[in-house]
Design a protein around this motif. Structure first.
Motif, PDB file in Angstrom:
ATOM      1  N   CYS A   1      43.665  50.535  32.508  1.00 51.61           N
ATOM      2  CA  CYS A   1      43.341  49.115  32.513  1.00 51.61           C
ATOM      3  C   CYS A   1      44.116  48.402  33.624  1.00 51.61           C
ATOM      4  CB  CYS A   1      43.710  48.488  31.167  1.00 51.61           C
ATOM      5  SG  CYS A   1      43.521  46.688  31.087  1.00 51.61           S
ATOM      6  N   ALA A   2      43.412  47.624  34.434  1.00 55.28           N
ATOM      7  CA  ALA A   2      44.080  46.836  35.472  1.00 55.28           C
ATOM      8  C   ALA A   2      44.929  45.771  34.805  1.00 55.28           C
ATOM      9  CB  ALA A   2      43.030  46.177  36.373  1.00 55.28           C
ATOM     10  N   LEU A   3      46.183  45.660  35.200  1.00 56.87           N
ATOM     11  CA  LEU A   3      47.100  44.672  34.641  1.00 56.87           C
ATOM     12  C   LEU A   3      47.116  44.736  33.109  1.00 56.87           C
ATOM     13  CD1 LEU A   3      46.327  41.553  36.893  1.00 56.87           C
ATOM     14  CD2 LEU A   3      47.923  43.403  37.281  1.00 56.87           C
ATOM     15  N   PRO A   4      47.789  45.731  32.524  1.00 54.88           N
ATOM     16  CA  PRO A   4      47.817  45.900  31.066  1.00 54.88           C
ATOM     17  C   PRO A   4      48.223  44.644  30.310  1.00 54.88           C
ATOM     18  CG  PRO A   4      48.795  47.792  32.141  1.00 54.88           C
ATOM     19  CD  PRO A   4      48.537  46.779  33.226  1.00 54.88           C
ATOM     20  N   ILE A   5      49.097  43.838  30.911  1.00 57.15           N
ATOM     21  CA  ILE A   5      49.550  42.625  30.236  1.00 57.15           C
ATOM     22  C   ILE A   5      48.412  41.622  30.044  1.00 57.15           C
ATOM     23  CG2 ILE A   5      50.216  41.204  32.237  1.00 57.15           C
ATOM     24  CD1 ILE A   5      52.864  40.645  30.713  1.00 57.15           C
ATOM     25  N   CYS A   6      47.314  41.849  30.760  1.00 56.68           N
ATOM     26  CA  CYS A   6      46.150  40.957  30.674  1.00 56.68           C
ATOM     27  C   CYS A   6      45.007  41.565  29.848  1.00 56.68           C
ATOM     28  CB  CYS A   6      45.635  40.632  32.073  1.00 56.68           C
ATOM     29  SG  CYS A   6      46.790  39.700  33.100  1.00 56.68           S
ATOM     30  N   ALA A   7      45.323  42.602  29.081  1.00 58.45           N
ATOM     31  CA  ALA A   7      44.277  43.327  28.350  1.00 58.45           C
ATOM     32  C   ALA A   7      43.438  42.421  27.455  1.00 58.45           C
ATOM     33  CB  ALA A   7      44.909  44.451  27.527  1.00 58.45           C
ATOM     34  N   THR A   8      44.053  41.418  26.856  1.00 52.44           N
ATOM     35  CA  THR A   8      43.296  40.529  25.962  1.00 52.44           C
ATOM     36  C   THR A   8      42.533  39.463  26.734  1.00 52.44           C
ATOM     37  OG1 THR A   8      45.201  39.031  25.679  1.00 52.44           O
ATOM     38  CG2 THR A   8      44.964  40.847  24.108  1.00 52.44           C
ATOM     39  N   GLN A   9      42.934  39.212  27.975  1.00 48.51           N
ATOM     40  CA  GLN A   9      42.287  38.173  28.771  1.00 48.51           C
ATOM     41  C   GLN A   9      41.077  38.692  29.553  1.00 48.51           C
ATOM     42  OE1 GLN A   9      43.713  34.769  28.722  1.00 48.51           O
ATOM     43  NE2 GLN A   9      44.506  35.913  26.966  1.00 48.51           N
ATOM     44  N   ILE A  10      41.113  39.970  29.915  1.00 51.57           N
ATOM     45  CA  ILE A  10      40.037  40.538  30.731  1.00 51.57           C
ATOM     46  C   ILE A  10      38.666  40.436  30.047  1.00 51.57           C
ATOM     47  CG2 ILE A  10      39.158  42.680  31.758  1.00 51.57           C
ATOM     48  CD1 ILE A  10      42.099  43.381  32.384  1.00 51.57           C
ATOM     49  N   PRO A  11      38.520  40.818  28.760  1.00 47.65           N
ATOM     50  CA  PRO A  11      37.204  40.679  28.117  1.00 47.65           C
ATOM     51  C   PRO A  11      36.752  39.214  28.029  1.00 47.65           C
ATOM     52  CG  PRO A  11      38.628  42.145  26.864  1.00 47.65           C
ATOM     53  CD  PRO A  11      39.497  41.461  27.871  1.00 47.65           C
ATOM     54  N   LYS A  12      37.711  38.315  27.938  1.00 46.14           N
ATOM     55  CA  LYS A  12      37.388  36.890  27.802  1.00 46.14           C
ATOM     56  C   LYS A  12      36.867  36.290  29.098  1.00 46.14           C
ATOM     57  CE  LYS A  12      39.421  32.500  26.277  1.00 46.14           C
ATOM     58  NZ  LYS A  12      40.647  31.856  25.739  1.00 46.14           N
ATOM     59  N   TYR A  13      37.499  36.646  30.216  1.00 46.70           N
ATOM     60  CA  TYR A  13      37.157  36.016  31.493  1.00 46.70           C
ATOM     61  C   TYR A  13      36.380  36.917  32.457  1.00 46.70           C
ATOM     62  CZ  TYR A  13      40.615  32.492  30.110  1.00 46.70           C
ATOM     63  OH  TYR A  13      41.313  31.514  29.441  1.00 46.70           O
ATOM     64  N   CYS A  14      36.521  38.239  32.294  1.00 53.14           N
ATOM     65  CA  CYS A  14      35.967  39.147  33.305  1.00 53.14           C
ATOM     66  C   CYS A  14      35.230  40.324  32.665  1.00 53.14           C
ATOM     67  CB  CYS A  14      37.091  39.661  34.197  1.00 53.14           C
ATOM     68  SG  CYS A  14      38.080  38.357  34.977  1.00 53.14           S
ATOM     69  N   GLU A  15      34.426  40.052  31.681  1.00 55.92           N
ATOM     70  CA  GLU A  15      33.727  41.112  30.951  1.00 55.92           C
ATOM     71  C   GLU A  15      32.784  41.893  31.860  1.00 55.92           C
ATOM     72  OE1 GLU A  15      31.148  41.701  26.821  1.00 55.92           O
ATOM     73  OE2 GLU A  15      31.629  39.699  27.546  1.00 55.92           O
ATOM     74  N   LYS A  16      32.030  41.187  32.693  1.00 61.59           N
ATOM     75  CA  LYS A  16      31.083  41.856  33.594  1.00 61.59           C
ATOM     76  C   LYS A  16      31.822  42.751  34.588  1.00 61.59           C
ATOM     77  CE  LYS A  16      29.221  39.586  36.998  1.00 61.59           C
ATOM     78  NZ  LYS A  16      28.392  38.609  37.780  1.00 61.59           N
ATOM     79  N   GLU A  17      32.910  42.226  35.156  1.00 60.36           N
ATOM     80  CA  GLU A  17      33.691  42.999  36.123  1.00 60.36           C
ATOM     81  C   GLU A  17      34.341  44.221  35.479  1.00 60.36           C
ATOM     82  OE1 GLU A  17      32.952  39.051  37.729  1.00 60.36           O
ATOM     83  OE2 GLU A  17      33.729  39.738  35.785  1.00 60.36           O
ATOM     84  N   LYS A  18      34.786  44.061  34.227  1.00 61.74           N
ATOM     85  CA  LYS A  18      35.375  45.197  33.509  1.00 61.74           C
ATOM     86  C   LYS A  18      34.348  46.308  33.325  1.00 61.74           C
ATOM     87  CE  LYS A  18      37.887  46.487  29.295  1.00 61.74           C
ATOM     88  NZ  LYS A  18      37.004  47.638  28.979  1.00 61.74           N
ATOM     89  N   ALA A  19      33.109  45.926  33.012  1.00 54.22           N
ATOM     90  CA  ALA A  19      32.053  46.918  32.829  1.00 54.22           C
ATOM     91  C   ALA A  19      31.792  47.670  34.132  1.00 54.22           C
ATOM     92  CB  ALA A  19      30.769  46.227  32.357  1.00 54.22           C
ATOM     93  N   ILE A  20      31.826  46.949  35.244  1.00 53.06           N
ATOM     94  CA  ILE A  20      31.623  47.587  36.549  1.00 53.06           C
ATOM     95  C   ILE A  20      32.767  48.554  36.837  1.00 53.06           C
ATOM     96  CG2 ILE A  20      31.572  47.159  39.048  1.00 53.06           C
ATOM     97  CD1 ILE A  20      30.225  44.464  38.414  1.00 53.06           C
ATOM     98  N   ALA A  21      34.006  48.112  36.584  1.00 53.73           N
ATOM     99  CA  ALA A  21      35.178  48.951  36.840  1.00 53.73           C
ATOM    100  C   ALA A  21      35.212  50.165  35.926  1.00 53.73           C
ATOM    101  CB  ALA A  21      36.454  48.123  36.674  1.00 53.73           C
ATOM    102  N   ASP A  22      34.777  50.001  34.687  1.00 54.71           N
ATOM    103  CA  ASP A  22      34.768  51.119  33.739  1.00 54.71           C
ATOM    104  C   ASP A  22      33.821  52.226  34.189  1.00 54.71           C
ATOM    105  OD1 ASP A  22      36.626  49.931  32.134  1.00 54.71           O
ATOM    106  OD2 ASP A  22      35.185  49.168  30.658  1.00 54.71           O
ATOM    107  N   GLU A  23      32.777  51.848  34.914  1.00 60.10           N
ATOM    108  CA  GLU A  23      31.790  52.822  35.366  1.00 60.10           C
ATOM    109  C   GLU A  23      32.210  53.547  36.638  1.00 60.10           C
ATOM    110  OE1 GLU A  23      27.919  51.188  35.746  1.00 60.10           O
ATOM    111  OE2 GLU A  23      27.734  50.629  33.639  1.00 60.10           O
ATOM    112  N   SER A  24      33.062  52.893  37.428  1.00 58.11           N
ATOM    113  CA  SER A  24      33.448  53.507  38.695  1.00 58.11           C
ATOM    114  C   SER A  24      34.874  53.135  39.073  1.00 58.11           C
ATOM    115  CB  SER A  24      32.493  53.075  39.810  1.00 58.11           C
ATOM    116  OG  SER A  24      32.954  53.509  41.071  1.00 58.11           O
ATOM    117  N   PHE A  25      35.703  54.141  39.285  1.00 62.88           N
ATOM    118  CA  PHE A  25      37.081  53.904  39.719  1.00 62.88           C
ATOM    119  C   PHE A  25      37.114  53.139  41.038  1.00 62.88           C
ATOM    120  CE2 PHE A  25      40.426  55.332  42.657  1.00 62.88           C
ATOM    121  CZ  PHE A  25      41.546  54.870  41.996  1.00 62.88           C
ATOM    122  N   PHE A  26      36.114  53.383  41.871  1.00 61.07           N
ATOM    123  CA  PHE A  26      36.085  52.774  43.197  1.00 61.07           C
ATOM    124  C   PHE A  26      35.830  51.269  43.142  1.00 61.07           C
ATOM    125  CE2 PHE A  26      34.915  57.231  43.804  1.00 61.07           C
ATOM    126  CZ  PHE A  26      35.890  57.610  44.703  1.00 61.07           C
TER     127      PHE A  26
END
Length: 211
Positions: A1-26
């Motif tokens: 997870c990028a920035l572990p301290i932000c784990a609870t904030q990522i789904p709230k603000y960046c759900e679409k981007e998280k899905a993209i990152a989960d599919e590709s490390f690049f």
């Protein structure tokens, strides 16, 4: 997870981007870029502080940003191969109009974010102007207001009180952010509605990348 301290904030603000990152490390850099763009609305002070820290490092060291390395390696070789690592970002941005489309897009977006947040994301300026901030802007807390305060102090400086290093950083920031209204500190937010009314054609051209 990028920035572990932000784990609870990522789904709230960046759900679409998280899905993209989960599919590709690049594509992992898209989450950090998204978090940077959400700094003004983010509620978690811990996550905000961590994003500012990371963004500050990325603003100086190009290899700290995976997105910049992915999109700008060719441009770095073309324009900035003789620069030290902590000079590459500044070098790339000085060639903004000549950058490849992908590199220009990521650099432009990062400068937009940095300019919307203020001095917290401009570590070199903050360092070079440390004394000036304490002397002239100690009662100013907002990041954008600090830059405005420093620019005002520089304009009024008749006795060379402002250090050369600070003046240089302020001048370079002015040169970069005045190339496009969307990069000007705070201008795009304060004047967006007026620009829609008074300059719709110019705005459309800039947005399309033709202006």
């Amino acid at each position: 997870c990028a920035l572990p301290i932000c784990a609870t904030q990522i789904p709230k603000y960046c759900e679409k981007e998280k899905a993209i990152a989960d599919e590709s490390f690049f594509e992992s850099g898209v989450v950090v870029t998204c978090l940077k763009s959400k700094l003004k609305v983010m509620k978690s002070e811990l996550c905000k502080a961590e994003v500012i820290r990371v963004a500050g490092v990325q603003a100086e060291h190009w290899k700290a940003s995976k997105a910049v390395v992915d999109k700008c390696s060719g441009d770095q070789q073309r324009f900035c191969s003789d620069k030290k690592e902590d000079e590459v970002q500044e070098c790339l941005r000085s060639h903004m109009k000549k950058l490849s489309a992908d590199c220009k897009a990521i650099q432009f977006k990062d400068v937009q974010i940095e300019s919307s947040v203020g001095i917290e994301l401009k570590p070199k300026m903050k360092s070079k102007c440390k004394t000036e901030i304490k002397t002239h802007c100690s009662d100013v807390s907002d990041g954008l207001a600090v830059i405005e305060c420093l620019q005002t102090a520089k304009a009024k400086d008749k006795r060379s009180v402002i250090s050369t290093g600070c003046k240089t950083e302020l001048w370079k920031d002015e040169q970069l952010t005045t190339t496009d209204w969307r990069l000007k500190n705070g201008l795009s937010e304060k004047c967006d509605k007026d620009i829609d009314v008074l300059c719709p054609e110019q705005k459309a051209a800039k947005t399309a990348g033709t202006g």
